[in-house]
Design a protein around this motif. Structure first.
Motif, mmCIF file in Angstrom:
data_model
loop_
_atom_site.group_PDB
_atom_site.id
_atom_site.type_symbol
_atom_site.label_atom_id
_atom_site.label_comp_id
_atom_site.label_asym_id
_atom_site.label_seq_id
_atom_site.Cartn_x
_atom_site.Cartn_y
_atom_site.Cartn_z
ATOM 1 N N ARG A 1 3.321 -13.900 15.500
ATOM 2 C CA ARG A 1 1.973 -13.898 14.920
ATOM 3 C C ARG A 1 1.909 -14.752 13.647
ATOM 4 O O ARG A 1 0.951 -15.512 13.445
ATOM 5 C CB ARG A 1 1.552 -12.466 14.605
ATOM 6 C CG ARG A 1 1.338 -11.604 15.843
ATOM 7 C CD ARG A 1 0.843 -10.228 15.452
ATOM 8 N NE ARG A 1 0.617 -9.394 16.631
ATOM 9 C CZ ARG A 1 0.188 -8.127 16.588
ATOM 10 N NH1 ARG A 1 -0.073 -7.568 15.391
ATOM 11 N NH2 ARG A 1 0.003 -7.446 17.689
ATOM 12 N N LEU A 2 2.920 -14.644 12.811
ATOM 13 C CA LEU A 2 2.937 -15.451 11.585
ATOM 14 C C LEU A 2 3.039 -16.931 11.922
ATOM 15 O O LEU A 2 2.369 -17.777 11.296
ATOM 16 C CB LEU A 2 4.108 -15.016 10.701
ATOM 17 C CG LEU A 2 4.278 -15.758 9.375
ATOM 18 C CD1 LEU A 2 3.027 -15.599 8.518
ATOM 19 C CD2 LEU A 2 5.514 -15.249 8.626
ATOM 20 N N ARG B 1 8.837 -14.020 14.573
ATOM 21 C CA ARG B 1 7.577 -13.716 13.895
ATOM 22 C C ARG B 1 6.482 -14.542 14.553
ATOM 23 O O ARG B 1 5.950 -15.483 13.958
ATOM 24 C CB ARG B 1 7.686 -14.033 12.407
ATOM 25 C CG ARG B 1 8.806 -13.256 11.706
ATOM 26 C CD ARG B 1 9.002 -13.739 10.288
ATOM 27 N NE ARG B 1 10.075 -12.999 9.617
ATOM 28 C CZ ARG B 1 10.510 -13.268 8.386
ATOM 29 N NH1 ARG B 1 9.954 -14.253 7.708
ATOM 30 N NH2 ARG B 1 11.485 -12.561 7.844
ATOM 31 N N ARG C 1 14.814 -12.804 13.835
ATOM 32 C CA ARG C 1 13.633 -11.990 13.513
ATOM 33 C C ARG C 1 12.383 -12.772 13.917
ATOM 34 O O ARG C 1 11.730 -13.407 13.089
ATOM 35 C CB ARG C 1 13.597 -11.667 12.022
ATOM 36 C CG ARG C 1 14.736 -10.790 11.543
ATOM 37 C CD ARG C 1 14.623 -10.529 10.055
ATOM 38 N NE ARG C 1 13.345 -9.893 9.724
ATOM 39 C CZ ARG C 1 12.916 -9.718 8.480
ATOM 40 N NH1 ARG C 1 13.637 -10.159 7.469
ATOM 41 N NH2 ARG C 1 11.757 -9.124 8.253
ATOM 42 N N LEU D 1 11.632 -19.474 7.710
ATOM 43 C CA LEU D 1 10.259 -19.745 7.294
ATOM 44 C C LEU D 1 10.196 -20.801 6.198
ATOM 45 O O LEU D 1 9.306 -21.658 6.179
ATOM 46 C CB LEU D 1 9.590 -18.456 6.830
ATOM 47 C CG LEU D 1 9.195 -17.476 7.936
ATOM 48 C CD1 LEU D 1 8.633 -16.193 7.341
ATOM 49 C CD2 LEU D 1 8.169 -18.120 8.866
#
Length: 351
Positions: free
Chosen positions: A92-93, A90, A88, A49
């Motif tokens: 939606r994020l 993600r 991992r 991220l």
């Protein structure tokens, strides 16, 4: 493709894409931007991220400063993809970040760079469509991979179950063959031991019969082991009911066989032979019987009955009877036992 190879490919594609999509502003900022984004692809291995957000901020800053004419969203496409396919995921994020990224791009194109509405949509719209398509394809591939992995795991579980069932089936076959052989041979050896001094001819005859039974059993086991070594399923052939009864008769029991009817399929005839063999083995080993009768009727509903006059109530319900019941139930039939006044095994099998 290994993880390192995939990361290297993503970094190389990002670097080349930024350089090739920057038009006449290559010398000013495209080279450092492409290099920086490629480095962020490698950084995403540990900080997915952080690498994505840093890459977005870098592209936005250079576009606002008018240091590059590349797109707002497409230069960081593989940074988005790296997060979606990471350890991992993600999704939606990532979708939220992409939406915020697109809104900021529209706003900056319109208000900061003072471009017209048509140019704003022409500059940002294709980027949004491209990123949407890239994320959709990534999610589809990820779902397909998970589906194939699940299917593979289910297939492995089925194979393991089949192997377990095959081992149990082979164990039953070996148990039945060895138990029947040892029971008959034991009876003949007892006869030979008792008659060794008083009737040597009878003792020799009993020993010959014991040898014949042992030789036949060794042949059966050798065939079974040979087929297993060839990694094929043993071909189940119907047992010779006359031979089974003759062995018991030679052991000193008054044994009779009654067979009528015809038309039963091979699996049914095979099951009948195995039932008769196991039931006769129990009679010889446990029942202390003097006589045993085997009755088989082949027809639409095949029936098998093996009844003796021994102490049937003391006959144990062990692996042999359990194996018989499993075979019969696998063919859609049923098996019952009766220990009153002797011991009887009765099975019905649909033909």
């Amino acid at each position: 493709m290994t993880k390192k190879q995939m990361v290297a490919a993503f970094a190389a594609v990002t670097f080349i894409a930024v350089l090739s999509g920057s038009g006449d502003r290559l010398a000013e900022a495209s080279l450092p931007l492409g290099t920086w984004l490629a480095m962020l692809v490698w950084a995403q291995v540990r900080w997915p991220l952080t690498g994505l957000v840093t890459g977005i901020c870098s592209v936005v800053a250079m576009r606002v400063a008018d240091l590059t004419t590349g797109g707002w969203l497409w230069p960081v496409t593989l940074l988005y993809v790296s997060v979606v396919i990471g350890p991992r995921p993600r999704l939606r994020l990532v979708v939220g970040i992409a939406a915020l990224h697109a809104v900021c791009a529209f706003n900056l194109e319109w208000t900061v760079l003072q471009h017209s509405a048509s140019r704003t949509f022409a500059g940002v719209g294709p980027d949004v469509l491209w990123l949407t398509a890239a994320l959709a394809v990534t999610v589809a591939i990820g779902n397909w991979r998970r589906w194939t992995q699940t299917a593979f795991q289910q297939q492995r579980a089925e194979i393991d179950q089949q192997r377990t069932e095959e081992r149990l089936r082979v164990a039953r076959e070996v148990h039945d063959t060895v138990a029947h052989t040892l029971a008959v041979v034991g009876v003949h050896l007892n006869v030979a031991a008792d008659a060794l001094d008083t009737a040597p001819d009878e003792a020799r005859a009993a020993l010959r019969l014991a040898q014949d039974v042992r030789r036949k059993a060794m042949g059966d086991l050798s065939s079974l082991v040979g087929v297993l070594r060839d990694d094929r399923h043993p071909t189940a052939e119907p047992l010779d009911l006359e031979a089974l009864v003759a062995q018991v008769r030679a052991a000193g029991l008054d044994a009779e066989l009654h067979v009528d009817g015809d038309g039963a399929a091979l699996p049914v005839r095979t099951a009948v032979g195995l039932i008769v063999r196991e039931a006769l083995t129990n009679t010889v080993r446990h029942a202390t019987a003097r006589s045993v009768t085997v009755t088989v009727h082949y027809g639409p509903l095949t029936e098998v009955t093996v009844a003796d006059d021994g102490t049937g109530s003391q006959a144990p319900f062990g692996h042999g009877l359990t194996g018989m019941r499993e075979r019969v139930e696998a063919l859609g039939g049923s098996l019952t036992t009766n220990g009153a006044g002797g011991f009887a095994v009765h099975a019905t099998i649909p033909s």
